[in-house]
Design a protein around this motif. Structure first.
Motif, mmCIF file in Angstrom:
data_model
loop_
_atom_site.group_PDB
_atom_site.id
_atom_site.type_symbol
_atom_site.label_atom_id
_atom_site.label_comp_id
_atom_site.label_asym_id
_atom_site.label_seq_id
_atom_site.Cartn_x
_atom_site.Cartn_y
_atom_site.Cartn_z
ATOM 1 N N THR A 60 69.866 58.305 63.023
ATOM 2 C CA THR A 60 71.112 58.960 62.619
ATOM 3 C C THR A 60 72.240 57.946 62.457
ATOM 4 O OG1 THR A 60 71.817 59.341 64.911
ATOM 5 C CG2 THR A 60 70.446 61.042 63.875
ATOM 6 N N ASP A 207 62.064 58.196 72.003
ATOM 7 C CA ASP A 207 63.348 58.780 71.624
ATOM 8 C C ASP A 207 64.455 58.032 72.355
ATOM 9 O OD1 ASP A 207 61.993 60.636 70.126
ATOM 10 O OD2 ASP A 207 62.453 62.349 71.423
ATOM 11 N N HIS A 209 68.494 57.946 73.230
ATOM 12 C CA HIS A 209 69.662 58.825 73.287
ATOM 13 C C HIS A 209 70.903 58.033 73.652
ATOM 14 C CE1 HIS A 209 67.500 62.790 73.202
ATOM 15 N NE2 HIS A 209 66.499 61.989 73.558
ATOM 16 N N GLY A 218 71.094 65.038 69.814
ATOM 17 C CA GLY A 218 69.703 64.615 69.915
ATOM 18 C C GLY A 218 69.592 63.101 69.844
ATOM 19 N N PRO A 219 68.376 62.574 69.736
ATOM 20 C CA PRO A 219 68.203 61.117 69.748
ATOM 21 C C PRO A 219 68.837 60.453 68.528
ATOM 22 C CG PRO A 219 66.138 62.218 69.195
ATOM 23 C CD PRO A 219 67.096 63.291 69.619
ATOM 24 N N SER A 222 64.376 58.037 66.765
ATOM 25 C CA SER A 222 63.110 58.600 67.227
ATOM 26 C C SER A 222 61.994 58.031 66.376
ATOM 27 C CB SER A 222 63.135 60.126 67.110
ATOM 28 O OG SER A 222 61.902 60.679 67.554
#
Length: 375
Positions: A60, A207, A209, A218-219, A222
């Motif tokens: 992300t 994952d 974080h 969320g992570p 991943s």
């Protein structure tokens, strides 16, 4: 062949790789069928487990993908932390493996064999061969393969940082889980979850974080196998023959490794209270901290610094003041020191909070423009 290179950690090592000892700590053995201590030991020793499969990673992190500054230091970061990466993997052992990254426009690949690393790009027809093993380097797509990434992230875990989490099915296999909780509040990372095959300890999913708002959805990273065969693949399966008519560049190393070997800069012994890692050869690039609290200091000559400045300025939330230019890409924090009289700067990158990174910037000496002999 000396194996001194390892990826720092997902975010901090977007600009460098360091050795992380893969030592199994004496941890409490409760919560998973094989016990935390046993599973961690098996994960640490899983480099000898042969396998092949298909893995996919998701990030992300909004990494810049265009601009002059990206062509140097940030190009590997943009490649590795792309939104989605698809990887075909064949692993015989640490000296004999192949990873192909599948893209819409073609493939790129890496092949380790006979003490040499081959790297090729099908679209451009470029082929590189290197026998160098730099202490510090930029990241590569193979750094996202779950087993290697998990071993590095868990390599310095303490007993009070690791606990069991519920297992899950990954690539059709039953797994046991471990959580590495980051206890140092200076880190921008909160925890890392790893799932591994209980019998062999082969990690199959990781994952990562972040702390705070960056990790609320969320992570941030991943990576997981979608298909997996646990068996040593035949040598012929991963054989690589250079294409006819393609010129091979020899020992063409990346920009971070070049800076580390040839820059005249001398990093300090400590940054923001973090000691320089003693398990690294002394070079121009300094790596500081432990576990998932890490920062990398890269000296840049004026020509390189001038290309990086606009990229950092354009990053989300960039702030420029007397301590330089600060910005963040998710949990990855960047800090450019103010220029010296001749325009040199330091680039700090890592998993430190903004306040800790500003403190690190104040500890930096001038980034000299001189060179020194290769080590």
């Amino acid at each position: 062949m000396r194996r001194s290179w390892r990826w720092v950690v997902v975010a901090a090592a977007t600009v460098g790789v360091v050795s992380l000892p893969l030592v199994a700590r004496l941890l409490p053995g409760e919560g998973t069928p094989v016990g935390v201590r046993t599973l961690l030991a098996r994960i640490a020793g899983s480099a000898g487990v042969g396998y092949s499969g298909f893995a996919e990673s998701h990030s992300t992190l909004a990494v810049p993908t265009a601009g002059a500054g990206v062509t140097g230091i940030f190009a590997p970061l943009a490649t590795v932390l792309a939104e989605t990466s698809q990887l075909r993997v064949w692993w015989r052992d640490a000296d004999d493996w192949r990873v192909d990254r599948i893209k819409a426009t073609g493939e790129s690949g890496l092949r380790e064999t006979g003490g040499a690393l081959w790297q090729w790009e099908y679209e451009t027809g470029s082929l590189r061969r290197s026998t160098l093993r730099p202490t510090v380097r930029a990241p590569r797509p193979d750094d996202l393969v779950p087993p290697g990434l998990a071993r590095r992230l868990l390599g310095e875990a303490r007993a009070d940082e690791v606990s069991a989490i519920p297992g899950r099915r990954v690539a059709g296999e039953r797994t046991d889980g471990l959580r590495l909780r980051v206890t140092d509040r200076r880190s921008t990372l909160d925890h890392v979850d790893v799932w591994a095959l209980p019998a062999s300890g082969l990690p199959v999913r990781v994952d990562v974080h972040a702390r705070g708002a960056a990790g609320s959805g969320g992570p941030v990273l991943s990576t997981s196998f979608l298909d997996l065969t646990v068996a040593r693949p035949p040598a012929g399966t991963i054989a690589f023959t250079p294409p006819d008519g393609v010129a091979t560049q020899e020992d063409d190393v990346d920009i971070v490794s070049v800076i580390d070997r040839f820059s005249g800069a001398v990093p300090p012994a400590r940054l923001a209270g973090l000691p320089r890692r003693t398990d690294l050869d002394l070079g121009a690039v300094g790596v500081y901290g432990r576990g998932l609290t890490l920062v990398v200091a890269i000296p840049m000559r004026p020509r390189v610094a001038d290309r990086v400045v606009p990229v950092v300025r354009a990053a989300p939330g960039a702030v420029e003041d007397e301590s330089g230019i600060a910005a963040g890409i998710g949990p990855l924090r960047l800090q450019l020191s103010p220029p010296t009289g001749h325009g040199s700067r330091w680039l700090l990158a890592g998993t430190l909070s903004p306040s800790a990174l500003r403190a690190a910037a104040r500890d930096l000496p001038p980034a000299r423009a001189a060179t020194r002999p290769a080590r």
